[in-house]
Design an enzyme around this catalytic site. Structure first.
Site, short mmCIF file in Angstrom:
data_model
loop_
_atom_site.label_atom_id
_atom_site.label_comp_id
_atom_site.label_asym_id
_atom_site.label_seq_id
_atom_site.Cartn_x
_atom_site.Cartn_y
_atom_site.Cartn_z
N HIS A 58 12.77 -10.09 1.10
CA HIS A 58 11.28 -10.06 1.42
C HIS A 58 10.90 -9.31 2.56
O HIS A 58 11.63 -9.61 3.51
CB HIS A 58 10.94 -11.73 1.47
CG HIS A 58 9.32 -12.03 1.87
ND1 HIS A 58 9.14 -12.67 2.87
CD2 HIS A 58 8.25 -11.17 1.24
CE1 HIS A 58 7.58 -12.74 2.70
NE2 HIS A 58 7.30 -11.81 1.87
N ASP A 59 10.14 -8.32 2.65
CA ASP A 59 9.93 -7.33 3.66
C ASP A 59 9.62 -8.04 4.97
O ASP A 59 9.82 -7.50 5.88
CB ASP A 59 8.58 -6.47 3.22
CG ASP A 59 7.30 -7.15 2.98
OD1 ASP A 59 7.44 -8.35 2.93
OD2 ASP A 59 6.53 -6.27 2.35
N GLN A 77 -7.97 -1.55 5.53
CA GLN A 77 -7.37 -0.58 4.45
C GLN A 77 -8.46 -0.54 3.52
O GLN A 77 -9.00 0.77 2.83
CB GLN A 77 -6.29 -1.10 4.04
CG GLN A 77 -5.05 -0.97 4.78
CD GLN A 77 -3.84 -1.79 4.17
OE1 GLN A 77 -3.81 -2.34 3.04
NE2 GLN A 77 -2.80 -1.85 4.80
N THR A 120 -0.26 -4.99 5.90
CA THR A 120 -1.40 -5.25 5.12
C THR A 120 -1.71 -6.72 5.20
O THR A 120 -2.95 -7.21 5.28
CB THR A 120 -1.00 -5.01 3.67
OG1 THR A 120 -0.57 -3.69 3.53
CG2 THR A 120 -2.16 -5.37 2.46
N SER A 148 0.92 -1.16 -0.06
CA SER A 148 -0.11 0.00 -0.07
C SER A 148 0.78 1.34 0.00
O SER A 148 0.46 2.40 -0.27
CB SER A 148 -1.02 0.04 1.33
OG SER A 148 -0.23 0.00 2.30
#
Length: 489
Positions: A236-237, A304, A259, A14
């Site tokens: 990878h976050d 969201q 998210t 996002s």
């Protein structure tokens, strides 16, 4: 005093941000400064749900240029993003097709097909990765079946962070932690699994061997002409977020909240037994050869979408109104596939409550209450599954990422799970990104060394479980009902 200036590019589903970290060697202090923050989101293009990678690249370059314009000497750059999505390139490095997003419906029905043709257990034994309908394994199958005209033009497939690193450096890399999310990497060899690749329809030549975090991919030439190393971080976050989770001891679990909510624990060995398969547990790659044993939970995506549909701009006011409502009147399963990308999230939540003969959440606060309570209850279920899997209860849960700023959800989580919750750091993915950069620059020894820095510099808040809360009583009632049913079975 010796300083290091490292830049983290952290892209989420996002939003994205370019952050500057300043590390002081002598006092082992780390400070973050936001340089540029920008929106990210889904787009509709030629019948597909896609990412605007050109806009994201422009935002990344804008942020990097801002740092350089301040006269700051950058020591390194690292990029992390979400998993599973990829960009296809031809022999000249030009894009082939569209950068399709994981929330696109093109993979519908392909996961059951793979399980039937290859065997669910065999796929899991090979990859150790949870079954999600949008995994890269199924995305590639969709691509090769639905767009065969693209195949002759494809020379390379780069996962999102590797694509942006390539755009900065001209060098290709396939970073290990993100590669494992594809469900295409063999858990024993740490290389692409030929059987899974064959089923996907992809050519193995599109991929290079995955590399572990900590190597320099190439260099970005800044406007002043300096060559700045671009480091393969844990791209990878969630892998980066876990690195920055100040886990203390083997009984600590983590929840990366954004998210998506990703709950799990670190392990030196993967869990691929029948219990893990039945619970759909994933064994994603982490730094230093560790496994991130975790489970995906739909997370704040639901909120969201509600905020967007209801045009709600004042989140603190919404949370305050939500807190005043009674708990557990509206309960849904946030992990139901119906919530992946519905046309209208509010209507979908209301329909789920209607179908289970519950009251219908109508107001903004009621919808938010439904989401928060449902997430907290699912967190409790998943934490219990993880404890059973490893045969030991957890003593604390670290909530990191943007979602850890939601104090109501943090307390609900502590109450539902019956466990002490430590919230923070907020910018966990950014910090974990920086951590690998500092290790690559020989400023820190390892992940545990970096976590000590995080523990002393990050703003952490503790939430103690309240056994007398409404949600705690609700959980106790559920457990009592389950035990009664088991005794009577």
């Amino acid at each position: 005093m010796t300083f290091r200036n490292c830049v983290a590019v952290d892209l989420g589903a996002s939003s994205g941000r370019v952050m500057l970290a300043r590390y002081e060697r002598e006092c082992r202090s780390l400070t973050l400064r936001e340089i540029h923050r920008f929106n990210n989101g889904l787009h509709s293009q030629n019948g597909y749900v896609t990412w605007d990678v050109d806009s994201l690249e422009s935002a990344i370059r804008l942020g990097l240029n801002k740092v350089c314009e301040e006269g700051i000497r950058i020591d390194s750059i690292g990029i992390d993003t979400w998993g599973v999505d990829f960009v296809l390139l031809d022999q000249q490095g030009q894009r082939v097709g569209l950068p399709v997003a994981y929330r696109d419906s093109r993979t519908n029905g392909l996961m059951p097909q793979a399980q039937q043709q290859l065997g669910k257990r065999d796929i899991y034994q090979r990859s150790g990765i949870q079954f999600l309908p949008f995994n890269t394994l199924y995305q590639l199958r969709a691509l090769t079946e639905q767009q065969p005209e693209l195949i002759p033009h494809i020379a390379h497939a780069l996962l999102m962070p590797d694509y942006f690193s390539y755009r900065l450096t001209g060098k290709m890399n396939w970073e290990y932690t993100n590669a494992t999310t594809t469900q295409l990497v063999n858990i024993n060899s740490d290389d692409w699994d030929e059987s899974l690749l064959a089923w996907s329809g992809a050519n193995k030549a599109w991929f290079g061997r995955p590399t572990h975090p900590g190597n320099v991919i190439g260099h970005w030439i800044c406007p002043q002409g300096n060559e700045i190393p671009v480091v393969a971080v844990a791209s990878h976050d969630t892998a980066s977020a876990v690195i920055a989770s100040p886990l203390n001891g083997s009984r600590a679990a983590y929840l990366s909240s954004g998210t998506w909510s990703l709950m799990g624990f670190e392990s030196q060995t993967p869990f691929t037994n029948d219990t893990a398969l039945a619970a759909n547990i994933t064994n994603e790659g982490g730094a230093e050869g560790r496994y991130r044993v975790l489970k995906n939970i739909m997370g704040l995506w639901l909120l969201q979408r509600v905020l967007q549909e209801r045009q709600i701009n004042d989140l603190p006011a919404l949370i305050a109104a939500t807190q005043a409502l009674p708990a557990c009147r509206f309960i849904i399963n946030p992990n139901d596939d119906r919530f992946i990308n519905p046309d209208e999230m509010c209507s979908e939540i209301q329909a789920a409550c209607r179908e289970t003969a519950q009251p219908i959440p109508g107001s903004d606060a009621e919808l938010a209450r439904c989401i928060f309570d449902s997430l907290a209850l699912l967190y409790a279920d998943v934490l219990h599954e993880l404890a059973q899997l490893r045969g030991e209860d957890f003593s604390q849960l670290h909530i990191v990422g943007g979602g850890c700023q939601n104090t109501l959800l943090n307390q609900l989580c502590a109450d539902a799970c019956g466990i002490r919750v430590i919230a923070g750091p907020v910018e966990a993915s950014t910090l974990g990104n920086i951590g690998i950069e500092l290790m690559t620059l020989d400023e820190l020894n390892n992940v545990d060394d970096f976590r000590q820095v995080v523990s002393t510099t990050a703003n952490l808040t503790t939430f103690t479980p309240n056994p007398d809360s409404e949600i705690a009583h609700y959980v106790a009632q559920i457990h009592s009902t389950r035990q009664t049913k088991e005794l009577c079975a």
